[in-house]
Write a protein that holds these residues in place. Structure first.
Motif, mmCIF file in Angstrom:
data_model
loop_
_atom_site.group_PDB
_atom_site.id
_atom_site.type_symbol
_atom_site.label_atom_id
_atom_site.label_comp_id
_atom_site.label_asym_id
_atom_site.label_seq_id
_atom_site.Cartn_x
_atom_site.Cartn_y
_atom_site.Cartn_z
ATOM 1 N N ALA A 173 0.850 -1.199 0.000
ATOM 2 C CA ALA A 173 0.000 0.000 0.000
ATOM 3 C C ALA A 173 0.880 1.242 0.000
ATOM 4 C CB ALA A 173 -0.912 0.004 1.214
ATOM 5 N N GLY A 174 0.446 2.257 -0.715
ATOM 6 C CA GLY A 174 1.185 3.517 -0.767
ATOM 7 C C GLY A 174 1.235 4.180 0.598
ATOM 8 N N PRO A 175 2.280 4.954 0.868
ATOM 9 C CA PRO A 175 2.404 5.598 2.177
ATOM 10 C C PRO A 175 1.280 6.590 2.468
ATOM 11 C CG PRO A 175 4.148 6.334 0.692
ATOM 12 C CD PRO A 175 3.425 5.239 -0.008
ATOM 13 N N HIS A 176 0.705 7.190 1.432
ATOM 14 C CA HIS A 176 -0.381 8.159 1.634
ATOM 15 C C HIS A 176 -1.653 7.498 2.155
ATOM 16 C CE1 HIS A 176 -1.382 6.372 -2.218
ATOM 17 N NE2 HIS A 176 -2.611 6.846 -2.064
ATOM 18 N N THR A 177 -1.777 6.185 1.976
ATOM 19 C CA THR A 177 -3.015 5.500 2.354
ATOM 20 C C THR A 177 -3.217 5.447 3.862
ATOM 21 O OG1 THR A 177 -1.990 3.289 2.321
ATOM 22 C CG2 THR A 177 -2.968 4.099 0.246
ATOM 23 N N VAL A 178 -2.138 5.530 4.623
ATOM 24 C CA VAL A 178 -2.268 5.482 6.084
ATOM 25 C C VAL A 178 -3.028 6.712 6.582
ATOM 26 C CG1 VAL A 178 -1.022 5.429 8.288
ATOM 27 C CG2 VAL A 178 -0.185 4.085 6.341
ATOM 28 N N LYS A 179 -2.575 7.886 6.179
ATOM 29 C CA LYS A 179 -3.231 9.124 6.626
ATOM 30 C C LYS A 179 -4.633 9.238 6.023
ATOM 31 C CE LYS A 179 -3.094 12.881 9.055
ATOM 32 N NZ LYS A 179 -3.155 12.770 10.510
ATOM 33 N N ALA A 180 -4.778 8.817 4.759
ATOM 34 C CA ALA A 180 -6.098 8.878 4.123
ATOM 35 C C ALA A 180 -7.098 8.025 4.884
ATOM 36 C CB ALA A 180 -6.006 8.430 2.662
ATOM 37 N N SER A 181 -6.698 6.827 5.293
ATOM 38 C CA SER A 181 -7.628 5.952 6.024
ATOM 39 C C SER A 181 -7.996 6.564 7.370
ATOM 40 C CB SER A 181 -7.039 4.548 6.193
ATOM 41 O OG SER A 181 -5.926 4.531 7.053
ATOM 42 N N GLU A 182 -7.045 7.180 8.038
ATOM 43 C CA GLU A 182 -7.333 7.827 9.321
ATOM 44 C C GLU A 182 -8.318 8.988 9.143
ATOM 45 O OE1 GLU A 182 -5.160 10.290 12.945
ATOM 46 O OE2 GLU A 182 -3.911 9.280 11.462
ATOM 47 N N MET A 183 -8.097 9.791 8.123
ATOM 48 C CA MET A 183 -8.961 10.948 7.896
ATOM 49 C C MET A 183 -10.369 10.525 7.488
ATOM 50 S SD MET A 183 -6.164 13.469 6.098
ATOM 51 C CE MET A 183 -7.244 14.890 5.927
ATOM 52 N N LYS A 184 -10.479 9.458 6.706
ATOM 53 C CA LYS A 184 -11.807 8.954 6.333
ATOM 54 C C LYS A 184 -12.551 8.446 7.565
ATOM 55 C CE LYS A 184 -10.626 7.559 1.597
ATOM 56 N NZ LYS A 184 -10.625 6.401 0.667
ATOM 57 N N ALA A 185 -11.842 7.740 8.446
ATOM 58 C CA ALA A 185 -12.463 7.254 9.678
ATOM 59 C C ALA A 185 -12.914 8.431 10.544
ATOM 60 C CB ALA A 185 -11.494 6.362 10.450
ATOM 61 N N PHE A 186 -12.058 9.447 10.679
ATOM 62 C CA PHE A 186 -12.393 10.625 11.482
ATOM 63 C C PHE A 186 -13.608 11.356 10.916
ATOM 64 C CE2 PHE A 186 -11.907 15.122 12.631
ATOM 65 C CZ PHE A 186 -11.860 15.017 14.016
ATOM 66 N N THR A 187 -13.671 11.467 9.597
ATOM 67 C CA THR A 187 -14.809 12.118 8.948
ATOM 68 C C THR A 187 -16.094 11.363 9.235
ATOM 69 O OG1 THR A 187 -13.358 12.939 7.193
ATOM 70 C CG2 THR A 187 -15.725 12.914 6.720
ATOM 71 N N ALA A 188 -16.049 10.038 9.093
ATOM 72 C CA ALA A 188 -17.237 9.213 9.358
ATOM 73 C C ALA A 188 -17.664 9.308 10.817
ATOM 74 C CB ALA A 188 -16.963 7.761 8.972
ATOM 75 N N LEU A 189 -16.687 9.297 11.717
ATOM 76 C CA LEU A 189 -17.004 9.401 13.138
ATOM 77 C C LEU A 189 -17.626 10.754 13.463
ATOM 78 C CD1 LEU A 189 -16.560 8.205 16.099
ATOM 79 C CD2 LEU A 189 -14.701 9.875 16.147
ATOM 80 N N SER A 190 -16.973 11.809 13.007
ATOM 81 C CA SER A 190 -17.415 13.166 13.344
ATOM 82 C C SER A 190 -18.813 13.467 12.834
ATOM 83 C CB SER A 190 -16.440 14.195 12.773
ATOM 84 O OG SER A 190 -15.193 14.072 13.394
ATOM 85 N N THR A 191 -19.121 12.966 11.646
ATOM 86 C CA THR A 191 -20.421 13.257 11.040
ATOM 87 C C THR A 191 -21.456 12.163 11.307
ATOM 88 O OG1 THR A 191 -19.771 12.206 8.961
ATOM 89 C CG2 THR A 191 -19.357 14.588 9.194
ATOM 90 N N LYS A 192 -20.977 11.043 11.888
ATOM 91 C CA LYS A 192 -21.848 9.886 12.139
ATOM 92 C C LYS A 192 -22.505 9.422 10.843
ATOM 93 C CE LYS A 192 -22.858 10.823 16.969
ATOM 94 N NZ LYS A 192 -22.219 11.925 17.472
ATOM 95 N N ASN A 193 -21.703 9.468 9.771
ATOM 96 C CA ASN A 193 -22.213 9.154 8.438
ATOM 97 C C ASN A 193 -21.059 8.630 7.589
ATOM 98 O OD1 ASN A 193 -23.966 9.053 6.267
ATOM 99 N ND2 ASN A 193 -24.583 11.191 6.436
ATOM 100 N N ALA A 194 -21.388 7.929 6.526
ATOM 101 C CA ALA A 194 -20.366 7.459 5.598
ATOM 102 C C ALA A 194 -19.638 8.659 5.002
ATOM 103 C CB ALA A 194 -20.999 6.622 4.501
ATOM 104 N N SER A 195 -18.314 8.571 4.916
ATOM 105 C CA SER A 195 -17.541 9.700 4.388
ATOM 106 C C SER A 195 -17.909 9.995 2.937
ATOM 107 C CB SER A 195 -16.037 9.453 4.527
ATOM 108 O OG SER A 195 -15.641 8.295 3.816
#
Length: 159
Positions: free
Chosen positions: A72-94
């Motif tokens: 996996a590309g190195p950028h995928t680590v931060k992208a996955s974290e940010m997608k999870a944070f977005t889903a959590l914060s909005t309580k909705n699918a990113s």
């Protein structure tokens, strides 16, 4: 004046007691659940030959588990974290948050919220109706494919 001071002291005491008596009880994703969910998501994506990173956050947005396939590309680590944070914060699918930002002029500035990534691949993790965490995946050739792996992992753990 003395009566006023006595009443004020009594009211302050009542407010203090009621504030002290309030304790929150909240459900949260455990480390065991987070690791199992991340592993299930890696398996779902690997079965389709997607090279991804998976991040699971708890109800406060704190990272509980991270897994990354070997290529996996190195950028995928931060992208996955940010997608999870977005889903959590909005309580909705990113992905739904992304669609809302694209179609609603009033929501377009959501892309500027620190930690948000408006791409599909993040889903809230729920116990009943309560959001207890979130999962984010980055690296498949399309956010909808990241999200499908996340959903498959969630569905597999419910069984």
């Amino acid at each position: 004046m003395k009566k006023f001071m006595t009443v004020a002291a009594l009211l302050a005491g009542m407010v203090s007691v009621s504030a002290q008596a309030e304790t929150l009880t909240q459900k949260n994703i455990s480390l065991t659940q987070a690791n199992a969910l991340a592993s299930a998501a890696i398996q779902a994506c690997s079965a389709k030959n997607y090279q991804v990173s998976v991040t699971v956050v708890d109800r406060a947005g704190v990272v509980k588990a991270v897994q990354r396939t070997d290529n996996a590309g190195p950028h995928t680590v931060k992208a996955s974290e940010m997608k999870a944070f977005t889903a959590l914060s909005t309580k909705n699918a990113s992905g739904k948050v992304m669609e809302s930002a694209q179609s609603n002029a009033g929501a377009q500035n959501m892309r500027d919220v620190p930690g948000f990534l408006l791409l599909a691949g993040g889903l809230p993790v729920k116990e009943g109706d309560e959001v207890i965490g979130a999962i984010g995946i980055g690296g498949a050739p399309g956010g909808q494919l990241d999200e499908a792996c996340a959903q498959q992992a969630l569905d597999g753990l419910k069984k």
